[in-house]
Motif scaffolding. Structure first.
Motif, mmCIF file in Angstrom:
data_model
loop_
_atom_site.group_PDB
_atom_site.id
_atom_site.type_symbol
_atom_site.label_atom_id
_atom_site.label_comp_id
_atom_site.label_asym_id
_atom_site.label_seq_id
_atom_site.Cartn_x
_atom_site.Cartn_y
_atom_site.Cartn_z
ATOM 1 N N LEU A 274 0.710 -1.200 -0.152
ATOM 2 C CA LEU A 274 0.053 -0.193 0.034
ATOM 3 C C LEU A 274 0.884 1.057 0.003
ATOM 4 O O LEU A 274 1.665 1.256 0.981
ATOM 5 N N ALA A 275 0.792 2.186 -1.090
ATOM 6 C CA ALA A 275 1.458 3.209 -1.137
ATOM 7 C C ALA A 275 0.452 4.517 -1.051
ATOM 8 O O ALA A 275 0.072 4.742 0.047
ATOM 9 N N GLY B 92 3.179 7.338 6.576
ATOM 10 C CA GLY B 92 3.774 8.817 6.536
ATOM 11 C C GLY B 92 3.226 9.670 5.450
ATOM 12 O O GLY B 92 1.978 9.857 5.705
ATOM 13 N N SER B 93 3.941 10.323 4.721
ATOM 14 C CA SER B 93 3.377 11.470 3.898
ATOM 15 C C SER B 93 2.436 10.882 2.649
ATOM 16 O O SER B 93 1.826 11.724 2.065
ATOM 17 N N ARG C 121 -3.779 5.094 3.620
ATOM 18 C CA ARG C 121 -4.750 4.486 4.577
ATOM 19 C C ARG C 121 -6.429 5.407 4.278
ATOM 20 O O ARG C 121 -7.262 5.007 4.438
ATOM 21 N N ASP C 122 -5.967 6.745 4.333
ATOM 22 C CA ASP C 122 -6.977 7.594 4.402
ATOM 23 C C ASP C 122 -7.726 7.470 3.127
ATOM 24 O O ASP C 122 -9.024 7.653 3.240
ATOM 25 N N LYS C 123 -7.438 7.087 2.004
ATOM 26 C CA LYS C 123 -7.958 6.989 0.824
ATOM 27 C C LYS C 123 -8.893 5.756 1.058
ATOM 28 O O LYS C 123 -10.032 5.393 0.172
ATOM 29 N N LEU C 124 -8.811 4.882 1.873
ATOM 30 C CA LEU C 124 -9.401 3.400 2.112
ATOM 31 C C LEU C 124 -9.970 3.271 3.344
ATOM 32 O O LEU C 124 -10.545 2.588 3.808
ATOM 33 N N GLU D 206 9.390 9.239 4.033
ATOM 34 C CA GLU D 206 9.561 10.764 3.816
ATOM 35 C C GLU D 206 9.454 11.357 2.272
ATOM 36 O O GLU D 206 9.986 10.499 1.675
ATOM 37 N N GLU D 207 8.788 12.483 2.137
ATOM 38 C CA GLU D 207 8.731 12.968 0.559
ATOM 39 C C GLU D 207 9.507 14.161 0.673
ATOM 40 O O GLU D 207 9.426 14.922 1.622
#
Ligand code: AMP
Length: 175
Positions: free
Chosen positions: A121-122, A152-153, A157-160, A174-175
């Motif tokens: 999961l990215a 992290g960045s 998970r928020d999308k799911l 980190e990005e």
């Protein structure tokens, strides 16, 4: 068993700036591969899963084992133009541009209880699109499982949100 020890980080693959998480180094060790399969199977046993839908290509390595052990059918989610019969398609956003995935129109029957599986999961775009395919076919997503979750960045998970998510290894980025 610490599964993270079996993941190889490959910097700048396939393009500069990407830290590629290579799971072939986990899959090639029997104990690590078995442990990763068992942990997903144990989590979803008894939940009435009727189909496991895995995303090509690394998703198939675990997906078939999980489906077999859960007594479920196995479904191939593929990149466009690879499946021979009529398909349902779902397009999702990438950092630059879009991508699509497809599933046979008759892969899932109404009321199927589906576990979606991918190796990693990215950003969550691929898994979300897979869940949308399942819903288009009137299946119910019971859970989404990954071997690796990049935390992290990326906020995958928020999308799911709203789905039951299982990931075996969390690796911060980190990005
Ligand atoms: P995403 O849609 O952003 O969640 O990307 C997930 C898909 O891209 C999975 O099928 C992964 O195999 C692949 N992927 C994305 N980022 C990486 C990475 N850093 N290392 C290995 N695979 C990756």
């Amino acid at each position: 068993m610490n599964l993270e020890d079996y993941i190889r980080n490959v910097p700048d693959f396939p393009v500069e700036g990407i830290q590629f998480k290579d799971i072939t180094t986990l899959a090639k060790v029997h104990e690590a591969f078995k442990d990763s399969c068992d942990r997903i199977i144990d989590h979803y046993r008894g939940k009435g899963i009727t189909k496991v839908a895995a995303i090509e290509a690394r998703g198939y390595v675990w997906g078939g084992v999980i489906a077999y052990q859960l007594g479920a059918g196995f479904i191939l989610i593929r990149k466009p133009g690879k499946l021979p019969y009529k398909t349902l398609s779902e397009t999702y956003e990438l950092e630059y541009g879009t991508d699509s995935i497809e599933m046979h129109i008759d892969a899932i029957e109404e009321g199927d209880k589906v576990l979606v599986f991918d190796d990693l999961l990215a950003t969550g775009g691929t898994a979300k699109a897979a869940c949308n395919l399942v819903k288009k076919a009137a299946g119910e997503v019971i859970g989404i499982a990954f071997v690796i979750e990049l935390t992290g960045s990326l906020h995958g998970r928020d999308k799911l949100k709203g789905y039951d998510i299982l990931s075996l290894i969390e690796i911060p980025v980190e990005e």
